[in-house]
Motif scaffolding. Structure first.
Motif, PDB file in Angstrom:
ATOM      1  N   GLN A  12       0.825  -1.201   0.000  1.00  0.00           N
ATOM      2  CA  GLN A  12       0.000   0.000   0.000  1.00  0.00           C
ATOM      3  C   GLN A  12       0.864   1.257   0.000  1.00  0.00           C
ATOM      4  O   GLN A  12       0.585   2.219  -0.719  1.00  0.00           O
ATOM      5  CB  GLN A  12      -0.935  -0.003   1.210  1.00  0.00           C
ATOM      6  CG  GLN A  12      -2.005  -1.076   1.135  1.00  0.00           C
ATOM      7  CD  GLN A  12      -2.798  -1.212   2.421  1.00  0.00           C
ATOM      8  OE1 GLN A  12      -2.283  -0.960   3.504  1.00  0.00           O
ATOM      9  NE2 GLN A  12      -4.039  -1.623   2.309  1.00  0.00           N
ATOM     10  N   HIS A  13       1.933   1.263   0.791  1.00  0.00           N
ATOM     11  CA  HIS A  13       2.817   2.424   0.824  1.00  0.00           C
ATOM     12  C   HIS A  13       3.487   2.629  -0.539  1.00  0.00           C
ATOM     13  O   HIS A  13       3.635   3.765  -0.999  1.00  0.00           O
ATOM     14  CB  HIS A  13       3.883   2.249   1.899  1.00  0.00           C
ATOM     15  CG  HIS A  13       3.340   2.223   3.296  1.00  0.00           C
ATOM     16  ND1 HIS A  13       2.265   2.984   3.692  1.00  0.00           N
ATOM     17  CD2 HIS A  13       3.742   1.516   4.395  1.00  0.00           C
ATOM     18  CE1 HIS A  13       2.014   2.767   4.964  1.00  0.00           C
ATOM     19  NE2 HIS A  13       2.893   1.876   5.418  1.00  0.00           N
ATOM     20  N   ALA A  14       3.898   1.535  -1.173  1.00  0.00           N
ATOM     21  CA  ALA A  14       4.495   1.644  -2.503  1.00  0.00           C
ATOM     22  C   ALA A  14       3.463   2.136  -3.514  1.00  0.00           C
ATOM     23  O   ALA A  14       3.776   2.960  -4.382  1.00  0.00           O
ATOM     24  CB  ALA A  14       5.062   0.291  -2.937  1.00  0.00           C
ATOM     25  N   PHE A  15       2.235   1.647  -3.390  1.00  0.00           N
ATOM     26  CA  PHE A  15       1.156   2.064  -4.295  1.00  0.00           C
ATOM     27  C   PHE A  15       0.929   3.574  -4.221  1.00  0.00           C
ATOM     28  O   PHE A  15       0.730   4.237  -5.236  1.00  0.00           O
ATOM     29  CB  PHE A  15      -0.130   1.316  -3.914  1.00  0.00           C
ATOM     30  CG  PHE A  15      -1.303   1.621  -4.796  1.00  0.00           C
ATOM     31  CD1 PHE A  15      -1.514   0.921  -5.966  1.00  0.00           C
ATOM     32  CD2 PHE A  15      -2.226   2.603  -4.433  1.00  0.00           C
ATOM     33  CE1 PHE A  15      -2.607   1.203  -6.782  1.00  0.00           C
ATOM     34  CE2 PHE A  15      -3.315   2.886  -5.231  1.00  0.00           C
ATOM     35  CZ  PHE A  15      -3.506   2.182  -6.416  1.00  0.00           C
ATOM     36  N   TRP A  19       9.960  -7.260  -1.745  1.00  0.00           N
ATOM     37  CA  TRP A  19       9.081  -7.932  -2.696  1.00  0.00           C
ATOM     38  C   TRP A  19       7.780  -7.154  -2.889  1.00  0.00           C
ATOM     39  O   TRP A  19       7.264  -7.051  -4.006  1.00  0.00           O
ATOM     40  CB  TRP A  19       8.781  -9.354  -2.229  1.00  0.00           C
ATOM     41  CG  TRP A  19       7.714 -10.058  -3.009  1.00  0.00           C
ATOM     42  CD1 TRP A  19       6.616 -10.682  -2.521  1.00  0.00           C
ATOM     43  CD2 TRP A  19       7.653 -10.233  -4.437  1.00  0.00           C
ATOM     44  NE1 TRP A  19       5.862 -11.214  -3.533  1.00  0.00           N
ATOM     45  CE2 TRP A  19       6.481 -10.952  -4.723  1.00  0.00           C
ATOM     46  CE3 TRP A  19       8.463  -9.832  -5.491  1.00  0.00           C
ATOM     47  CZ2 TRP A  19       6.096 -11.289  -6.024  1.00  0.00           C
ATOM     48  CZ3 TRP A  19       8.093 -10.164  -6.793  1.00  0.00           C
ATOM     49  CH2 TRP A  19       6.920 -10.883  -7.051  1.00  0.00           C
ATOM     50  N   ALA A  20       7.238  -6.586  -1.826  1.00  0.00           N
ATOM     51  CA  ALA A  20       6.024  -5.778  -1.964  1.00  0.00           C
ATOM     52  C   ALA A  20       6.271  -4.589  -2.886  1.00  0.00           C
ATOM     53  O   ALA A  20       5.443  -4.268  -3.749  1.00  0.00           O
ATOM     54  CB  ALA A  20       5.552  -5.304  -0.587  1.00  0.00           C
ATOM     55  N   GLU A  36       9.570   3.062   7.262  1.00  0.00           N
ATOM     56  CA  GLU A  36       9.118   2.819   8.636  1.00  0.00           C
ATOM     57  C   GLU A  36       8.584   1.401   8.787  1.00  0.00           C
ATOM     58  O   GLU A  36       8.834   0.732   9.806  1.00  0.00           O
ATOM     59  CB  GLU A  36       8.029   3.832   9.005  1.00  0.00           C
ATOM     60  CG  GLU A  36       7.534   3.697  10.432  1.00  0.00           C
ATOM     61  CD  GLU A  36       6.485   4.743  10.784  1.00  0.00           C
ATOM     62  OE1 GLU A  36       5.880   4.603  11.865  1.00  0.00           O
ATOM     63  OE2 GLU A  36       6.284   5.682   9.981  1.00  0.00           O
ATOM     64  N   CYS A  37       7.856   0.919   7.775  1.00  0.00           N
ATOM     65  CA  CYS A  37       7.334  -0.441   7.789  1.00  0.00           C
ATOM     66  C   CYS A  37       8.479  -1.449   7.793  1.00  0.00           C
ATOM     67  O   CYS A  37       8.435  -2.461   8.510  1.00  0.00           O
ATOM     68  CB  CYS A  37       6.432  -0.642   6.566  1.00  0.00           C
ATOM     69  SG  CYS A  37       5.629  -2.255   6.462  1.00  0.00           S
ATOM     70  N   ASP A  38       9.501  -1.193   7.005  1.00  0.00           N
ATOM     71  CA  ASP A  38      10.678  -2.055   6.930  1.00  0.00           C
ATOM     72  C   ASP A  38      11.363  -2.140   8.292  1.00  0.00           C
ATOM     73  O   ASP A  38      11.705  -3.227   8.788  1.00  0.00           O
ATOM     74  CB  ASP A  38      11.629  -1.496   5.874  1.00  0.00           C
ATOM     75  CG  ASP A  38      12.747  -2.458   5.501  1.00  0.00           C
ATOM     76  OD1 ASP A  38      12.706  -3.629   5.907  1.00  0.00           O
ATOM     77  OD2 ASP A  38      13.662  -2.020   4.776  1.00  0.00           O
ATOM     78  N   ARG A  39      11.559  -1.009   8.934  1.00  0.00           N
ATOM     79  CA  ARG A  39      12.221  -0.987  10.238  1.00  0.00           C
ATOM     80  C   ARG A  39      11.392  -1.686  11.299  1.00  0.00           C
ATOM     81  O   ARG A  39      11.934  -2.383  12.172  1.00  0.00           O
ATOM     82  CB  ARG A  39      12.488   0.460  10.651  1.00  0.00           C
ATOM     83  CG  ARG A  39      13.510   1.181   9.766  1.00  0.00           C
ATOM     84  CD  ARG A  39      13.552   2.660  10.097  1.00  0.00           C
ATOM     85  NE  ARG A  39      14.566   3.383   9.321  1.00  0.00           N
ATOM     86  CZ  ARG A  39      14.656   4.711   9.270  1.00  0.00           C
ATOM     87  NH1 ARG A  39      13.783   5.457   9.955  1.00  0.00           N
ATOM     88  NH2 ARG A  39      15.591   5.288   8.543  1.00  0.00           N
ATOM     89  N   ALA A  40      10.080  -1.509  11.248  1.00  0.00           N
ATOM     90  CA  ALA A  40       9.203  -2.148  12.231  1.00  0.00           C
ATOM     91  C   ALA A  40       9.268  -3.666  12.102  1.00  0.00           C
ATOM     92  O   ALA A  40       9.338  -4.387  13.108  1.00  0.00           O
ATOM     93  CB  ALA A  40       7.771  -1.653  12.055  1.00  0.00           C
TER      94      ALA A  40
END
Length: 210
Positions: free
Chosen positions: A77-80, A146-147, A89-93
């Motif tokens: 969704q963030h990439a979209f 991958w996302a 932030e998602c990656d770090r979490a």
């Protein structure tokens, strides 16, 4: 009416049979990871028969459903929406939630996938995310990579989730022969559906066409 089911993820339509059978053209995107890594997340012990399916169910219950699937959905969704800060932030979490050995495998697989897709043109948020990984600003976990890659190649969220699960299953069982894919609650389609329906922010639904 044919009763053919279709899963909608945002504006992208994905026939359910594609989730079951896989997208042949997508396999090359993940081939580098299959070839260069022995495992990412799922790696059952070298045991026989149904034990493999039991291990898969454990993986689905302990890792994919509560952690990996939701983070992959969030990253897609963030990439979209081209939100690099939220993607990082998602990656770090996710990185902080993974055990050390798992984290190392995830980062290594992410690096392989980023290298294999470097040559694509006009990468937008994927290119900026790659730069952040190379600068050490974000860990580059495979789930997030991958996302972002799948979104760049205009794969629906459904397909991104399904192809990840298929890759994990094939890598984890390649030393065995004639192992049937998971069924029922641990099947690829069921796990994808559960992930898509897991948050109110995801406008996914099932439509009947015919």
């Amino acid at each position: 009416m044919s009763g053919k089911a279709t899963v909608l993820a945002f504006d992208r339509v994905t026939p359910v049979e594609e989730l079951a059978d896989g997208l042949a053209w997508v396999r090359w995107l993940l081939q580098s990871v299959r070839a260069r890594r022995e495992q990412v997340a799922f790696h059952p012990p070298s045991l026989k028969g149904a034990t493999i399916h039991a291990r898969w169910e454990e993986f689905a219950t302990a890792w994919f459903a509560p952690l990996l699937g939701p983070h992959m959905k969030e990253a897609w969704q963030h990439a979209f929406f081209r939100d690099l800060d939220a993607l990082v932030e998602c990656d770090r979490a996710l990185d902080s939630a993974l055990p050390e050995a798992f984290r190392e495998r995830s980062r290594e697989a992410g690096a392989v996938l980023l290298r294999s897709t470097r040559g694509a043109r006009y990468q937008g948020v994927l290119g900026h995310y790659r730069a952040a990984v190379e600068a050490g600003s974000t860990p580059g976990n495979f789930i997030i990579v991958w996302a972002a890659v799948g979104n760049f190649f205009q794969l629906s969220l459904s397909n991104v989730l399904a192809e990840y699960l298929r890759m994990e299953w094939e890598m984890g069982t390649r030393e065995f022969s004639n192992v049937a894919e998971p069924e029922r609650g641990a099947s690829f389609t069921r796990l994808v559906g559960t992930t898509l329906n897991g948050a109110a922010t995801e406008p996914a639904l099932v439509r009947r066409e015919g």
